[in-house]
Design a protein around this motif. Structure first.
Motif, PDB file in Angstrom:
ATOM      1  N   GLN A  26       7.939  64.335  35.493  1.00  0.00           N
ATOM      2  CA  GLN A  26       7.778  64.197  36.941  1.00  0.00           C
ATOM      3  C   GLN A  26       6.489  64.831  37.449  1.00  0.00           C
ATOM      4  OE1 GLN A  26      10.400  65.660  35.457  1.00  0.00           O
ATOM      5  NE2 GLN A  26      11.058  67.533  36.490  1.00  0.00           N
ATOM      6  N   PHE A  27       5.920  65.761  36.689  1.00  0.00           N
ATOM      7  CA  PHE A  27       4.694  66.431  37.122  1.00  0.00           C
ATOM      8  C   PHE A  27       3.449  65.845  36.467  1.00  0.00           C
ATOM      9  CE2 PHE A  27       8.040  69.814  37.307  1.00  0.00           C
ATOM     10  CZ  PHE A  27       8.168  69.804  38.686  1.00  0.00           C
ATOM     11  N   ALA A  28       3.622  64.886  35.566  1.00  0.00           N
ATOM     12  CA  ALA A  28       2.497  64.291  34.850  1.00  0.00           C
ATOM     13  C   ALA A  28       1.970  63.068  35.601  1.00  0.00           C
ATOM     14  CB  ALA A  28       2.917  63.896  33.437  1.00  0.00           C
ATOM     15  N   ARG A  29       0.708  62.743  35.359  1.00  0.00           N
ATOM     16  CA  ARG A  29       0.097  61.545  35.942  1.00  0.00           C
ATOM     17  C   ARG A  29       0.253  60.401  34.948  1.00  0.00           C
ATOM     18  NH1 ARG A  29      -2.929  65.838  37.777  1.00  0.00           N
ATOM     19  NH2 ARG A  29      -3.289  65.872  40.035  1.00  0.00           N
ATOM     20  N   LEU A  30       1.380  59.739  35.029  1.00  0.00           N
ATOM     21  CA  LEU A  30       1.684  58.642  34.119  1.00  0.00           C
ATOM     22  C   LEU A  30       1.205  57.301  34.657  1.00  0.00           C
ATOM     23  CD1 LEU A  30       5.216  59.861  33.116  1.00  0.00           C
ATOM     24  CD2 LEU A  30       3.441  59.260  31.473  1.00  0.00           C
ATOM     25  N   ILE A  31       1.314  57.121  35.966  1.00  0.00           N
ATOM     26  CA  ILE A  31       0.892  55.891  36.628  1.00  0.00           C
ATOM     27  C   ILE A  31       0.027  56.288  37.823  1.00  0.00           C
ATOM     28  CG2 ILE A  31       1.607  53.779  37.787  1.00  0.00           C
ATOM     29  CD1 ILE A  31       2.578  53.777  34.960  1.00  0.00           C
ATOM     30  N   GLY A  32      -1.238  55.902  37.825  1.00  0.00           N
ATOM     31  CA  GLY A  32      -2.097  56.206  38.964  1.00  0.00           C
ATOM     32  C   GLY A  32      -2.633  57.629  38.940  1.00  0.00           C
ATOM     33  N   ASP A  33      -3.160  58.055  40.085  1.00  0.00           N
ATOM     34  CA  ASP A  33      -3.847  59.342  40.191  1.00  0.00           C
ATOM     35  C   ASP A  33      -2.941  60.479  40.636  1.00  0.00           C
ATOM     36  OD1 ASP A  33      -6.265  58.150  39.460  1.00  0.00           O
ATOM     37  OD2 ASP A  33      -6.721  57.591  41.537  1.00  0.00           O
ATOM     38  N   GLU A  34      -1.701  60.175  41.011  1.00  0.00           N
ATOM     39  CA  GLU A  34      -0.760  61.205  41.438  1.00  0.00           C
ATOM     40  C   GLU A  34       0.351  61.348  40.404  1.00  0.00           C
ATOM     41  OE1 GLU A  34      -0.944  61.009  46.314  1.00  0.00           O
ATOM     42  OE2 GLU A  34       0.595  59.875  45.268  1.00  0.00           O
ATOM     43  N   SER A  35       0.972  62.514  40.396  1.00  0.00           N
ATOM     44  CA  SER A  35       2.139  62.687  39.543  1.00  0.00           C
ATOM     45  C   SER A  35       3.303  61.898  40.138  1.00  0.00           C
ATOM     46  CB  SER A  35       2.510  64.164  39.433  1.00  0.00           C
ATOM     47  OG  SER A  35       3.056  64.641  40.658  1.00  0.00           O
ATOM     48  N   LEU A  36       4.330  61.655  39.327  1.00  0.00           N
ATOM     49  CA  LEU A  36       5.519  60.967  39.836  1.00  0.00           C
ATOM     50  C   LEU A  36       6.169  61.769  40.957  1.00  0.00           C
ATOM     51  CD1 LEU A  36       7.113  59.804  36.451  1.00  0.00           C
ATOM     52  CD2 LEU A  36       5.591  58.526  37.974  1.00  0.00           C
ATOM     53  N   PHE A  37       6.175  63.099  40.834  1.00  0.00           N
ATOM     54  CA  PHE A  37       6.737  63.954  41.882  1.00  0.00           C
ATOM     55  C   PHE A  37       5.962  63.803  43.179  1.00  0.00           C
ATOM     56  CE2 PHE A  37       6.283  68.142  43.996  1.00  0.00           C
ATOM     57  CZ  PHE A  37       7.557  68.246  44.525  1.00  0.00           C
ATOM     58  N   GLN A  38       4.637  63.813  43.105  1.00  0.00           N
ATOM     59  CA  GLN A  38       3.827  63.658  44.314  1.00  0.00           C
ATOM     60  C   GLN A  38       4.047  62.293  44.950  1.00  0.00           C
ATOM     61  OE1 GLN A  38       0.111  64.563  42.328  1.00  0.00           O
ATOM     62  NE2 GLN A  38      -0.146  66.436  43.519  1.00  0.00           N
ATOM     63  N   PRO A 117       6.780  50.768  43.488  1.00  0.00           N
ATOM     64  CA  PRO A 117       5.435  50.386  43.947  1.00  0.00           C
ATOM     65  C   PRO A 117       5.329  50.166  45.452  1.00  0.00           C
ATOM     66  CG  PRO A 117       6.043  49.143  41.970  1.00  0.00           C
ATOM     67  CD  PRO A 117       7.283  49.848  42.447  1.00  0.00           C
ATOM     68  N   ASP A 118       6.361  49.591  46.076  1.00  0.00           N
ATOM     69  CA  ASP A 118       6.286  49.246  47.497  1.00  0.00           C
ATOM     70  C   ASP A 118       7.024  50.312  48.321  1.00  0.00           C
ATOM     71  OD1 ASP A 118       6.316  48.098  50.025  1.00  0.00           O
ATOM     72  OD2 ASP A 118       6.625  46.064  49.275  1.00  0.00           O
ATOM     73  N   GLU A 282       4.731  49.008  33.440  1.00  0.00           N
ATOM     74  CA  GLU A 282       4.344  49.336  34.816  1.00  0.00           C
ATOM     75  C   GLU A 282       2.849  49.589  34.968  1.00  0.00           C
ATOM     76  OE1 GLU A 282       6.306  49.265  37.487  1.00  0.00           O
ATOM     77  OE2 GLU A 282       8.009  48.636  36.247  1.00  0.00           O
ATOM     78  N   SER A 283       2.090  49.544  33.859  1.00  0.00           N
ATOM     79  CA  SER A 283       0.660  49.873  33.907  1.00  0.00           C
ATOM     80  C   SER A 283      -0.239  48.652  33.959  1.00  0.00           C
ATOM     81  CB  SER A 283       0.292  50.736  32.695  1.00  0.00           C
ATOM     82  OG  SER A 283       1.006  51.952  32.693  1.00  0.00           O
ATOM     83  N   ALA A 284       0.316  47.490  34.289  1.00  0.00           N
ATOM     84  CA  ALA A 284      -0.455  46.254  34.456  1.00  0.00           C
ATOM     85  C   ALA A 284      -1.257  45.913  33.207  1.00  0.00           C
ATOM     86  CB  ALA A 284      -1.379  46.355  35.668  1.00  0.00           C
ATOM     87  N   PRO A 285      -0.584  45.485  32.131  1.00  0.00           N
ATOM     88  CA  PRO A 285      -1.300  45.094  30.916  1.00  0.00           C
ATOM     89  C   PRO A 285      -2.336  44.011  31.194  1.00  0.00           C
ATOM     90  CG  PRO A 285       1.071  45.218  30.516  1.00  0.00           C
ATOM     91  CD  PRO A 285       0.882  45.352  31.993  1.00  0.00           C
ATOM     92  N   ASP A 286      -3.427  44.000  30.392  1.00  0.00           N
ATOM     93  CA  ASP A 286      -4.482  43.000  30.569  1.00  0.00           C
ATOM     94  C   ASP A 286      -4.043  41.648  30.000  1.00  0.00           C
ATOM     95  OD1 ASP A 286      -4.783  43.105  27.800  1.00  0.00           O
ATOM     96  OD2 ASP A 286      -6.565  44.378  27.873  1.00  0.00           O
ATOM     97  N   ALA A 287      -4.987  40.710  29.910  1.00  0.00           N
ATOM     98  CA  ALA A 287      -4.652  39.350  29.475  1.00  0.00           C
ATOM     99  C   ALA A 287      -4.068  39.309  28.068  1.00  0.00           C
ATOM    100  CB  ALA A 287      -5.898  38.466  29.561  1.00  0.00           C
ATOM    101  N   ASP A 288      -4.413  40.294  27.242  1.00  0.00           N
ATOM    102  CA  ASP A 288      -3.879  40.371  25.884  1.00  0.00           C
ATOM    103  C   ASP A 288      -2.637  41.251  25.796  1.00  0.00           C
ATOM    104  OD1 ASP A 288      -5.891  38.741  24.691  1.00  0.00           O
ATOM    105  OD2 ASP A 288      -7.285  40.433  24.804  1.00  0.00           O
ATOM    106  N   GLY A 289      -2.180  41.733  26.950  1.00  0.00           N
ATOM    107  CA  GLY A 289      -0.996  42.586  26.964  1.00  0.00           C
ATOM    108  C   GLY A 289      -1.271  44.028  26.619  1.00  0.00           C
ATOM    109  N   VAL A 291      -2.730  47.963  27.328  1.00  0.00           N
ATOM    110  CA  VAL A 291      -2.997  49.005  28.323  1.00  0.00           C
ATOM    111  C   VAL A 291      -3.722  50.130  27.602  1.00  0.00           C
ATOM    112  CG1 VAL A 291      -2.002  50.722  29.865  1.00  0.00           C
ATOM    113  CG2 VAL A 291      -0.976  48.447  29.719  1.00  0.00           C
ATOM    114  N   CYS A 292      -4.938  50.444  28.065  1.00  0.00           N
ATOM    115  CA  CYS A 292      -5.748  51.479  27.420  1.00  0.00           C
ATOM    116  C   CYS A 292      -6.192  52.503  28.453  1.00  0.00           C
ATOM    117  CB  CYS A 292      -6.984  50.874  26.752  1.00  0.00           C
ATOM    118  SG  CYS A 292      -6.618  49.731  25.405  1.00  0.00           S
ATOM    119  N   SER A 293      -6.137  53.764  28.085  1.00  0.00           N
ATOM    120  CA  SER A 293      -6.664  54.813  28.950  1.00  0.00           C
ATOM    121  C   SER A 293      -8.179  54.836  28.853  1.00  0.00           C
ATOM    122  CB  SER A 293      -6.082  56.166  28.537  1.00  0.00           C
ATOM    123  OG  SER A 293      -6.599  56.565  27.274  1.00  0.00           O
ATOM    124  N   GLU A 294      -8.813  55.725  29.597  1.00  0.00           N
ATOM    125  CA  GLU A 294     -10.275  55.781  29.663  1.00  0.00           C
ATOM    126  C   GLU A 294     -10.905  56.016  28.292  1.00  0.00           C
ATOM    127  OE1 GLU A 294     -13.790  58.383  31.922  1.00  0.00           O
ATOM    128  OE2 GLU A 294     -11.671  58.780  32.328  1.00  0.00           O
TER     129      GLU A 294
END
Length: 473
Positions: A26-38, A117-118, A282-289, A291-294
């Protein structure tokens, strides 16, 4: 006014190695720039919502306050559980706390580790469910299923109920996590929703349900709240009474037995991120499916999740299919996506071997900032220490080690016995064995220091505290 109750005491072992007991998902940034808790706190805010009441554990109390401050939010209160005993006692403690001010307080009970998301659609669903909750019902939220999922519990709607309704519907029963064939049957039937573990009810209705179905828990948690102590803005529940409360979920203790139930259908997207396969989805895979981090690269891969959680580590996948690879400085997970629910088995195996990676992140978060070990030998350790602006470590001494501090960013005010020094970048100081010392950051920016420890024992329990602004012992 709706009073959000955010539950954030879980360990999140299925998202190891990023989520660990010392710093759960809940405190990690798994999706987006905020933690799940935030993200959860933001979602349950705005017009018609009071500041959240948080229920968490002692190790996370300062993480909660720091993460709320980062998104410019405050809490109505923070209840500290003496130990985690699942959701039933936690929810009851929150209900009793709110009822002390207003028995009719409308409470929205939600985990802090979910993705919705919404936000606007969810707030609208909460408002639509409010009249039924104010009338005395216990309203649970059901998610429109998109697949035959075996990792979630289900809600069976009563005959004639509408799974797409915009108002609460009658509920027939709760269904435990099914096997694959049963999950497919329920998906095909079209009369089942996923159990989101989110509830809306008045404090009065919640307490009445405990009186009927869990009176022993009501007595234990009530006594724990009565013996609670205030501590730096937190409320520490009494430990002796708390231990008498049964370790069980609110579903088992109350919801599966109550007769005044309704379900609010919600179909605008939801995930509890119960495994790395859910993070991939939930991380919006690309055309090949993929998901890569930076710092991750996929070459000839498909339907793969590659995440490097270290700025100094490049992760490369070649010719992979349906693979999850999570790389950190101290641990790497590689798994087939279909086996992602077995990550908790890996954590159990590491615990059995006594591996610290099972529960402890390499970065250790403290109320004043954080530190991480850069090198460790038989009689020495090198740490990077980051102290937040205005923060201060405790006044302390050590029996078994001396320390050498070098400031590399910012300014430090250092106390050694009776002498106080102000150190700028590239200045250093030596802390002899047994000296009483303290480190503070008097500046407006984070202060970064390199600490070199030498001695016969370098454990974190070799600390004698004399003063501490965070009231640790």
């Amino acid at each position: 006014m709706i009073h959000p109750v955010l539950l954030c005491g879980g360990s999140g072992t299925r998202l190891w190695p990023l989520s660990r007991k010392s710093y759960p998902k809940q405190f990690a940034r798994l999706i987006g720039d905020e933690s799940l808790f935030q993200a959860s706190a933001r979602r349950l805010s705005g017009e018609g919502f009071a500041p959240p009441l948080i229920v968490t554990g002692d190790p996370f109390r300062f993480i909660v306050t720091e993460q709320l401050a980062q998104v410019e939010m405050g809490a109505k209160g923070i209840l500290i559980e003496p130990e985690g005993r699942n959701t039933a006692p936690a929810v009851l403690a929150a209900a009793l706390c709110l009822a002390a001010e207003d028995k009719g307080a409308l409470m929205l009970i939600a985990p802090s580790d979910q993705v919705i998301p919404d936000d606007g659609a969810f707030r609208a669903a909460v408002q639509a469910a409010a009249p039924r909750a104010l009338a005395g019902d216990l309203v649970t939220f059901g998610i429109a299923p998109t697949r035959a999922e075996t990792g979630y519990g289900y809600l069976e709607l009563a005959p004639g109920a509408d799974v797409e309704a915009a108002t609460p519907q009658p509920l027939a029963r709760f269904v435990e996590k099914p096997d694959a064939s049963k999950a497919q049957e329920m998906l095909t039937a079209g009369t089942y929703l996923w159990n989101a573990g989110i509830f809306l009810c008045t404090a009065k209705a919640a307490i009445a349900a405990y009186e009927t179905h869990a009176p022993e828990m009501l007595e234990a948690v009530g006594a724990s709240l009565a013996s609670a102590a205030r501590d730096l803005g937190f409320t520490r529940l009494g430990s002796e009474s708390w231990e008498r409360a049964e370790n069980t979920s609110i579903d088992f203790a109350i919801m599966e037995k109550a007769s005044n139930l309704a379900v609010m259908p919600f179909g605008a997207g939801w995930s509890d991120l119960g495994g790395w396969d859910a993070v991939w989805l939930e991380s919006a895979p690309d055309a090949d499916g993929n998901v890569c981090s930076e710092r991750a690269t996929a070459i000839g891969c498909e339907d793969t999740l590659l995440r490097s959680e270290s700025p100094d580590l490049e992760l490369v996948g070649i010719g992979l299919s349906d693979i999850i690879a999570i790389a950190m400085n101290d641990a790497v997970l590689v798994a087939h996506k279909s086996e992602s629910q077995r990550v908790k088995e890996a954590v159990a195996a590491l615990k059995a071997r006594g591996a610290s990676q099972a529960v402890q992140l390499p970065r250790d978060y403290r109320p004043w900032g954080w530190y991480e070990s850069l090198a460790l030998g038989g009689r020495f350790q090198v740490k990077r220490i980051v102290v937040n602006p205005g923060a201060s470590l405790s006044l302390q001494s050590h029996h078994h080690r001396s320390e050498h501090w070098v400031v590399v960013e910012g300014t430090a005010r250092v106390t050694v016995n009776d002498e106080v020094s102000l150190l700028a970048e590239n200045q250093s100081i030596y802390i002899p064995l047994g000296a009483v010392h303290r480190m503070e950051n008097p500046g407006k920016l984070p202060m970064v220091m390199i600490e070199v420890q030498t001695g016969s024992y370098l454990g974190e329990d070799d600390i004698v505290r004399y003063e501490d602004v965070y009231a640790r012992t």
